[in-house]
Design a protein around this motif. Sequence first.
Motif, mmCIF file in Angstrom:
data_model
loop_
_atom_site.group_PDB
_atom_site.id
_atom_site.type_symbol
_atom_site.label_atom_id
_atom_site.label_comp_id
_atom_site.label_asym_id
_atom_site.label_seq_id
_atom_site.Cartn_x
_atom_site.Cartn_y
_atom_site.Cartn_z
ATOM 1 N N SER A 268 33.201 55.391 42.529
ATOM 2 C CA SER A 268 33.860 55.623 41.008
ATOM 3 C C SER A 268 33.295 57.047 40.721
ATOM 4 O O SER A 268 32.297 57.781 41.374
ATOM 5 C CB SER A 268 33.318 54.423 40.139
ATOM 6 N N GLY A 284 35.671 51.687 41.717
ATOM 7 C CA GLY A 284 36.943 52.421 41.651
ATOM 8 C C GLY A 284 37.596 52.816 40.577
ATOM 9 O O GLY A 284 38.744 52.902 40.329
ATOM 10 N N SER A 285 36.742 53.138 39.424
ATOM 11 C CA SER A 285 37.102 53.522 38.424
ATOM 12 C C SER A 285 36.810 55.011 37.820
ATOM 13 O O SER A 285 35.646 55.483 38.637
ATOM 14 C CB SER A 285 36.771 52.666 37.243
ATOM 15 N N CYS A 286 36.846 55.517 36.817
ATOM 16 C CA CYS A 286 36.682 56.775 36.166
ATOM 17 C C CYS A 286 36.183 56.361 34.796
ATOM 18 O O CYS A 286 36.919 55.896 34.075
ATOM 19 C CB CYS A 286 37.705 57.800 36.345
ATOM 20 N N GLU A 300 37.234 47.933 36.682
ATOM 21 C CA GLU A 300 37.531 48.015 38.109
ATOM 22 C C GLU A 300 38.942 48.657 38.279
ATOM 23 O O GLU A 300 39.923 48.107 37.315
ATOM 24 C CB GLU A 300 37.508 46.766 38.948
ATOM 25 N N ASP A 301 39.196 49.676 38.990
ATOM 26 C CA ASP A 301 40.359 50.382 39.359
ATOM 27 C C ASP A 301 41.080 50.910 37.944
ATOM 28 O O ASP A 301 42.088 50.596 37.535
ATOM 29 C CB ASP A 301 41.352 49.393 40.027
ATOM 30 N N SER A 302 40.304 51.327 36.955
ATOM 31 C CA SER A 302 40.651 51.652 35.568
ATOM 32 C C SER A 302 39.946 53.098 35.258
ATOM 33 O O SER A 302 39.034 53.576 35.829
ATOM 34 C CB SER A 302 40.015 50.625 34.708
ATOM 35 N N GLU A 303 40.455 53.775 33.930
ATOM 36 C CA GLU A 303 39.974 54.639 33.360
ATOM 37 C C GLU A 303 39.556 54.586 31.875
ATOM 38 O O GLU A 303 40.466 54.059 31.343
ATOM 39 C CB GLU A 303 40.846 56.122 33.447
ATOM 40 N N THR A 316 40.584 45.646 34.281
ATOM 41 C CA THR A 316 41.172 45.938 35.732
ATOM 42 C C THR A 316 42.350 46.500 35.606
ATOM 43 O O THR A 316 43.347 45.893 35.019
ATOM 44 C CB THR A 316 41.171 44.495 36.526
ATOM 45 N N GLY A 317 42.703 47.390 36.509
ATOM 46 C CA GLY A 317 43.990 47.854 36.702
ATOM 47 C C GLY A 317 44.632 48.680 35.702
ATOM 48 O O GLY A 317 45.949 48.857 35.227
ATOM 49 N N ARG A 319 45.285 51.898 33.682
ATOM 50 C CA ARG A 319 45.433 53.455 34.041
ATOM 51 C C ARG A 319 44.474 54.338 33.225
ATOM 52 O O ARG A 319 43.784 55.162 33.511
ATOM 53 C CB ARG A 319 46.628 53.764 34.068
#
Length: 356
Positions: A268, A284-286, A300-303, A316-317, A319
Amino acid sequence: MKALVLAGGSGTRMRPITHTSAKQLVPVAGKPVLFYGLEAIAAAGITDVGVIVGDTAAAISAAIGDGSVFGLHFTYIQQDRPLGLAHAVAVARDFLADDDFVMYLGDNFLLGGITEVVDDFRTCGNRDAQILLSRVADPTAFGVAELDGTGRVIGLEEKPRHPKSELALAGIYLFTPLIHEAVESIRPSARGELEITDAIQWLIDHGGRVHSSVISGYWKDTGNVPDMLEANRSVLETVDAVQEGYVDEASTVIGRVRIEAGAKVIASRVVGPAVIGPGTEVIGSCIGPYTSVSEDCRIEDSEISCSIVLRGCLVTGVRRIEESLIGRDVEVGMSRRTPAAHRLVLGDNSRVQIPS
């Protein structure tokens, strides 16, 4: 000198967050806003503190206990209904006795503390009250002070339609016992509340010595979401870079970021100023800048940027999330497809923005 901390109220401007939580416990830079006031009181050398509580008394007492963690001793005082700041003084009459005291609104944030103004009030000996003022863009939302050419307070008005100055009363006041006579002498306002501005005006009208200080630093009444986010940004500017949690080699941490013990940052990017709370996993995020994520969250997998995320959230997920306040134990995820219709379950006073 004693302190009276107001931690009641219904928090209508912070709904829906305050349907299930006290507004004073919403975290700023990872710490409940109420804690900053209690720490400021302790730093000023005051130890005996009355805490006014209402419907959220259980949550407040669970969060702050008996005061020992702050070096303070608490006496909890129940206010059955929020009938004004002066009413809170009346309810606390037995606790306050004949001592001078500081009244501190628990959802107010003052960067730099109150030690200097308390020391000044203690030593001068020629004041019946002291108020702190701050210049604001919209004085109609506050109590407003009018000063004469020498800076003496000559008038106060609560939420005026036509303010006589841009000087708002910050939520910190210092009083001698004379304030009790003032509170007993006033009547409820048109709002049905005993206004502290009316009590201070009574002091002025009856020859009381009311002094004012204009705050040069940062002050914010965090009673609504935009102000809470602004306070969060301001406090994050003072955060030091601390890494007590785990950051893997695939991650990048830039600037002043505090990663609490037990937190994990995996694959991340975290851009400061930011805080990642204990037990939180960022995968896996910012994250950031100007973002505080509380304890035990999973991102997770997010901004996420310029936001406050409270305890136990799952994101999660997604954008992009920005300028947001996300409550406790919330789940936010991305829909698998663009829906033909939106299915919503919303609490009272919710605010939702849906793209057209």
